[in-house]
Design an enzyme around this catalytic site. Structure first.
Site, PDB file in Angstrom:
ATOM      1  N   ASP A  53      -7.077   1.867   7.593  1.00 38.28           N
ATOM      2  CA  ASP A  53      -5.737   2.386   7.845  1.00 38.28           C
ATOM      3  C   ASP A  53      -5.794   3.908   7.994  1.00 38.28           C
ATOM      4  O   ASP A  53      -6.869   4.521   7.869  1.00 38.28           O
ATOM      5  CB  ASP A  53      -4.730   1.951   6.776  1.00 38.28           C
ATOM      6  CG  ASP A  53      -5.024   2.523   5.392  1.00 38.28           C
ATOM      7  OD1 ASP A  53      -5.766   3.512   5.283  1.00 38.28           O
ATOM      8  OD2 ASP A  53      -4.490   1.978   4.411  1.00 38.28           O
ATOM      9  N   ASP A 100       0.832  -1.198   0.000  1.00 41.32           N
ATOM     10  CA  ASP A 100       0.000   0.000   0.000  1.00 41.32           C
ATOM     11  C   ASP A 100       0.870   1.252   0.000  1.00 41.32           C
ATOM     12  O   ASP A 100       2.006   1.228   0.494  1.00 41.32           O
ATOM     13  CB  ASP A 100      -0.892   0.030   1.239  1.00 41.32           C
ATOM     14  CG  ASP A 100      -1.949  -1.064   1.212  1.00 41.32           C
ATOM     15  OD1 ASP A 100      -2.305  -1.503   0.111  1.00 41.32           O
ATOM     16  OD2 ASP A 100      -2.415  -1.458   2.299  1.00 41.32           O
ATOM     17  N   ARG A 126      -4.168  -4.762   7.614  1.00 40.28           N
ATOM     18  CA  ARG A 126      -5.242  -3.812   7.924  1.00 40.28           C
ATOM     19  C   ARG A 126      -6.479  -4.543   8.436  1.00 40.28           C
ATOM     20  O   ARG A 126      -7.178  -4.056   9.340  1.00 40.28           O
ATOM     21  CB  ARG A 126      -5.613  -3.025   6.666  1.00 40.28           C
ATOM     22  CG  ARG A 126      -4.630  -1.952   6.281  1.00 40.28           C
ATOM     23  CD  ARG A 126      -5.112  -1.215   5.051  1.00 40.28           C
ATOM     24  NE  ARG A 126      -5.074  -2.042   3.853  1.00 40.28           N
ATOM     25  CZ  ARG A 126      -5.860  -1.857   2.789  1.00 40.28           C
ATOM     26  NH1 ARG A 126      -6.766  -0.901   2.802  1.00 40.28           N
ATOM     27  NH2 ARG A 126      -5.745  -2.621   1.725  1.00 40.28           N
ATOM     28  N   TYR A 146       5.788  -8.606   8.747  1.00 40.42           N
ATOM     29  CA  TYR A 146       5.485  -7.179   8.830  1.00 40.42           C
ATOM     30  C   TYR A 146       5.683  -6.677  10.257  1.00 40.42           C
ATOM     31  O   TYR A 146       5.418  -7.396  11.230  1.00 40.42           O
ATOM     32  CB  TYR A 146       4.026  -6.904   8.448  1.00 40.42           C
ATOM     33  CG  TYR A 146       3.671  -7.225   7.028  1.00 40.42           C
ATOM     34  CD1 TYR A 146       3.796  -6.280   6.025  1.00 40.42           C
ATOM     35  CD2 TYR A 146       3.180  -8.485   6.686  1.00 40.42           C
ATOM     36  CE1 TYR A 146       3.450  -6.572   4.707  1.00 40.42           C
ATOM     37  CE2 TYR A 146       2.829  -8.788   5.378  1.00 40.42           C
ATOM     38  CZ  TYR A 146       2.975  -7.825   4.395  1.00 40.42           C
ATOM     39  OH  TYR A 146       2.637  -8.119   3.106  1.00 40.42           O
TER      40      TYR A 146
END
Length: 300
Positions: free
Chosen positions: A82, A40, A181, A68
């Protein structure tokens, strides 16, 4: 012509994955560049690019597990799950006060292991041939189907109260296709306060780490990884003779050679260290599943 290599790029925030590819095309003077998994615009971290013939390897890299580092804000919901989205709800002080470390741990545990996850509405998934985020921006109601993913590690590193919300710094190991997310959204929903992602950084794609990645500004100076090394690291290596390499490039099977590889596929590498392609088992034989472009012959 640019070299056929795999590039590891550390994407900064604010750039799309397509922006990084476009910059790499300009820096390397070729349009034949692709990536093995979108990040993203808000996210930073490891983006794996294939250049020239190495784009053929991307199909074997896109499904690798990912790691992550992220920050989840509990107590505030957004329409995109987000920080780039618009705030849609905010929990009151009493609801936030009920979110104890023990309840957070229980919520995280419920989202660890094999889970069914509905991707965020603002995502790159195609619905009827169009990206979900494009439809969402046009106000079209989008219903995405749940998908099975595996979160092998969901660890809370730090809990802090900030700006009338609760921030969790977390690290997540997961299968490809997992939406961090959505983890933030679902954890907030389970705790009754809502949640969204405020920071996301991809640190690993399979065996590759962001520690060895270059910034987009230095792509022209990045030597890149040999496709033979990359393919062997991901799939395992099969050393083949010059005659076997020729046969594989001509579409012939390696008769009775299936026992030479441990898994169903492997990277076939010729005596000079060049990646011939990816082979797969066909009964007792090995057959090319993908051949790399043949290197140009040197002038006599």
């Amino acid at each position: 012509m640019a070299d056929s290599v795999i590039l590891l790029v550390d994407k900064p925030g604010g750039m799309t994955s397509h922006d990084v590819v476009a910059r790499a095309r300009r820096a390397l003077g070729t349009r034949k560049i692709g990536h093995a998994g979108t990040l993203d615009p808000m996210a930073t971290g490891l983006l794996v690019l294939g250049v020239e013939g190495s784009t053929r390897l991307l199909t074997y890299l896109v499904g690798l597990d990912k790691t992550y580092e992220a920050t989840i804000r509990l107590g505030v919901s957004t329409d995109s799950d987000d920080a780039d989205g618009v705030e849609t709800a905010r929990a009151d002080a009493a609801a936030r006060a009920a979110v104890t470390p023990e309840r957070i741990a229980a919520g995280v545990a419920a989202l660890t292991g094999p889970i069914s996850q509905v991707p965020s509405t603002v995502s790159a998934i195609k619905v009827g041939g169009r990206r979900a985020y494009d439809l969402a921006r046009e106000g079209v109601a989008v219903e995405l189907k749940a998908r099975s993913v595996t979160v092998s590690r969901f660890e809370v590193l730090r809990i802090a109260e900030r700006d009338g919300a609760i921030d969790l710094d977390v690290v997540v190991d997961c299968t490809s296709g997992t939406y961090i997310r959505a983890l933030a959204r679902d954890l907030g929903a389970a705790l009754g306060v809502g949640g969204h992602l405020t920071a996301l950084r991809r640190t690993h794609v399979g065996p590759f780490t962001v520690a060895g990645a270059a910034s987009p500004d230095k792509l022209g100076a990045q030597p890149g990884l040999d496709p033979a090394v990359v393919a062997a690291a991901v799939l395992g290596r099969l050393d083949v003779t010059a005659d076997e390499a020729r046969d594989l490039r001509h579409g012939k099977r390696l008769t009775g050679a299936a026992a030479r590889i441990r898994e169903s596929t492997a990277a076939a590498v010729d005596p000079s260290g060049v990646l011939v392609g990816i082979v797969e088992r066909r009964g007792d034989d090995l057959k090319s599943a993908m051949n790399m472009p043949q290197p140009p012959r040197e002038a006599p």
